[in-house]
Design a protein around this motif. Sequence first.
Motif, PDB file in Angstrom:
ATOM      1  N   PHE A 336       5.195  17.341 -36.263  1.00  0.00           N
ATOM      2  CA  PHE A 336       6.007  17.612 -37.456  1.00  0.00           C
ATOM      3  C   PHE A 336       6.012  16.417 -38.398  1.00  0.00           C
ATOM      4  O   PHE A 336       5.864  16.583 -39.617  1.00  0.00           O
ATOM      5  CB  PHE A 336       7.451  17.954 -37.069  1.00  0.00           C
ATOM      6  CG  PHE A 336       8.394  17.853 -38.242  1.00  0.00           C
ATOM      7  CD1 PHE A 336       8.335  18.773 -39.279  1.00  0.00           C
ATOM      8  CD2 PHE A 336       9.309  16.808 -38.334  1.00  0.00           C
ATOM      9  CE1 PHE A 336       9.178  18.671 -40.382  1.00  0.00           C
ATOM     10  CE2 PHE A 336      10.156  16.689 -39.427  1.00  0.00           C
ATOM     11  CZ  PHE A 336      10.089  17.634 -40.452  1.00  0.00           C
ATOM     12  N   VAL A 337       6.192  15.225 -37.866  1.00  0.00           N
ATOM     13  CA  VAL A 337       6.247  14.022 -38.702  1.00  0.00           C
ATOM     14  C   VAL A 337       4.945  13.880 -39.506  1.00  0.00           C
ATOM     15  O   VAL A 337       4.965  13.584 -40.706  1.00  0.00           O
ATOM     16  CB  VAL A 337       6.517  12.779 -37.849  1.00  0.00           C
ATOM     17  CG1 VAL A 337       6.311  11.498 -38.668  1.00  0.00           C
ATOM     18  CG2 VAL A 337       7.940  12.825 -37.298  1.00  0.00           C
ATOM     19  N   SER A 338       3.812  14.126 -38.861  1.00  0.00           N
ATOM     20  CA  SER A 338       2.526  14.019 -39.549  1.00  0.00           C
ATOM     21  C   SER A 338       2.393  15.084 -40.639  1.00  0.00           C
ATOM     22  O   SER A 338       1.950  14.802 -41.760  1.00  0.00           O
ATOM     23  CB  SER A 338       1.374  14.154 -38.554  1.00  0.00           C
ATOM     24  OG  SER A 338       1.388  13.092 -37.629  1.00  0.00           O
ATOM     25  N   ALA A 339       2.789  16.313 -40.315  1.00  0.00           N
ATOM     26  CA  ALA A 339       2.702  17.402 -41.298  1.00  0.00           C
ATOM     27  C   ALA A 339       3.627  17.138 -42.479  1.00  0.00           C
ATOM     28  O   ALA A 339       3.272  17.388 -43.639  1.00  0.00           O
ATOM     29  CB  ALA A 339       3.058  18.731 -40.634  1.00  0.00           C
ATOM     30  N   TYR A 340       4.804  16.613 -42.195  1.00  0.00           N
ATOM     31  CA  TYR A 340       5.752  16.299 -43.266  1.00  0.00           C
ATOM     32  C   TYR A 340       5.185  15.210 -44.175  1.00  0.00           C
ATOM     33  O   TYR A 340       5.244  15.320 -45.409  1.00  0.00           O
ATOM     34  CB  TYR A 340       7.078  15.842 -42.657  1.00  0.00           C
ATOM     35  CG  TYR A 340       8.132  15.446 -43.674  1.00  0.00           C
ATOM     36  CD1 TYR A 340       9.064  16.361 -44.146  1.00  0.00           C
ATOM     37  CD2 TYR A 340       8.180  14.145 -44.182  1.00  0.00           C
ATOM     38  CE1 TYR A 340      10.030  16.004 -45.075  1.00  0.00           C
ATOM     39  CE2 TYR A 340       9.133  13.777 -45.118  1.00  0.00           C
ATOM     40  CZ  TYR A 340      10.059  14.716 -45.557  1.00  0.00           C
ATOM     41  OH  TYR A 340      10.994  14.344 -46.492  1.00  0.00           O
ATOM     42  N   ASP A 341       4.636  14.163 -43.593  1.00  0.00           N
ATOM     43  CA  ASP A 341       4.073  13.063 -44.389  1.00  0.00           C
ATOM     44  C   ASP A 341       2.950  13.555 -45.289  1.00  0.00           C
ATOM     45  O   ASP A 341       2.841  13.149 -46.450  1.00  0.00           O
ATOM     46  CB  ASP A 341       3.585  11.956 -43.463  1.00  0.00           C
ATOM     47  CG  ASP A 341       4.712  11.216 -42.757  1.00  0.00           C
ATOM     48  OD1 ASP A 341       5.859  11.313 -43.238  1.00  0.00           O
ATOM     49  OD2 ASP A 341       4.441  10.573 -41.722  1.00  0.00           O
ATOM     50  N   VAL A 344       4.489  15.584 -48.224  1.00  0.00           N
ATOM     51  CA  VAL A 344       5.130  14.744 -49.219  1.00  0.00           C
ATOM     52  C   VAL A 344       4.096  14.105 -50.139  1.00  0.00           C
ATOM     53  O   VAL A 344       4.292  13.956 -51.350  1.00  0.00           O
ATOM     54  CB  VAL A 344       5.980  13.655 -48.536  1.00  0.00           C
ATOM     55  CG1 VAL A 344       6.437  12.603 -49.540  1.00  0.00           C
ATOM     56  CG2 VAL A 344       7.191  14.292 -47.867  1.00  0.00           C
ATOM     57  N   LYS A 345       2.936  13.757 -49.577  1.00  0.00           N
ATOM     58  CA  LYS A 345       1.871  13.116 -50.360  1.00  0.00           C
ATOM     59  C   LYS A 345       1.148  14.114 -51.256  1.00  0.00           C
ATOM     60  O   LYS A 345       0.509  13.718 -52.239  1.00  0.00           O
ATOM     61  CB  LYS A 345       0.861  12.439 -49.438  1.00  0.00           C
ATOM     62  CG  LYS A 345       1.431  11.242 -48.686  1.00  0.00           C
ATOM     63  CD  LYS A 345       0.404  10.688 -47.711  1.00  0.00           C
ATOM     64  CE  LYS A 345       0.972   9.517 -46.902  1.00  0.00           C
ATOM     65  NZ  LYS A 345      -0.005   9.011 -45.915  1.00  0.00           N
TER      66      LYS A 345
END
Length: 346
Positions: A336-341, A344-345
């Motif tokens: 999730f953290v990777s997908a969120y980052d 956002v980009k």
Amino acid sequence: MAVTVEEAPTEGGGATDRRRFNAMAALAGLAAAGHPYLLTGSADPANIGMEQVRLATSLVEDLRRADAAVGADQLCDVAIHVHTRLSTWAASSNYSRAVGDALQSALADLGIQAAWLAIDADRRPEARPYLNEAITRARIADDPRVEVRALTQLSMLLRESQPGEALHCAEAALRVSAGWATPRLTTLLHLRRAHAHAVLRDESGFSREMTKARRELERGTHEDDPGFVHFVNSQELNGIEGLSYLELDKPGRAAQSFREIIANPSPGHRRNQVYYAVHLSQAMYQQGDVNEAARIALDALPAVSRMNSGRITRHLAQVHSTLATSRRATTAAREFVSAYDLAVKA
């Protein structure tokens, strides 16, 4: 005019382009409905009649529909601009006493809408002056229905920072609306009080108000329901119950309420459903289920990316921060953290 905005294609362009597409489509709809007179910089009229007041009044409903379609981030500045424009008309133009009273009500209603859009755009400090002004204008116009709407919105604005004052606002709205409030409006006011009691850690007060809210909701809709209670349904009741249980440190009970929303979605209130899904992720994390919290957040990410709601974006960012720094990091959390980052980009 019903503003209907289809979702922009998900492939290419990124979340920012999709949000811009949706916002511009909504604004084009407002202009097509006959509002460019208020939206553009044309000269202020020397005289105001009921026609201009009705135009301003209809804009409130159109803003509400556009907000439901695309969220508040882009519409907030539009509402503020129009409110400023109409305030200038009220101060500098000529009009009759009857038009003046109607203009006061229209300005109050528009101010309340601007305040809501500021709340959903996560610009909360900007909201209260509009609500304070709306209450004053509603009193001047002797318009209790607009006054109740303003007090209801003020109760929502204050429930986290000043829950005692939020209770007083909801109680005042109940008093002002006594004798004419519909069941859905009364439901909303009891929900406002329930959430404030929860923030105050008053579980008995919370339970009492939730019982009253359920009883009123069971009485159904009414032909006199004001437009601003359109979202008051079982989904909203479960949502406020879930948020309140989070305040009372009962994440298990909160998760049950939020899952009811997921299991029984309200198609016309997609934004609220996403809002409560993000809080379900929070509840699962507080229960200690990191994997489920991450899975729910990952499922909600595309919908949040398509919305213009700074409020929901901020809540998902908090979930991201919690999972990114958690000592209980798991493969699901890292996914999730990777997908969120990446989102956002985009």
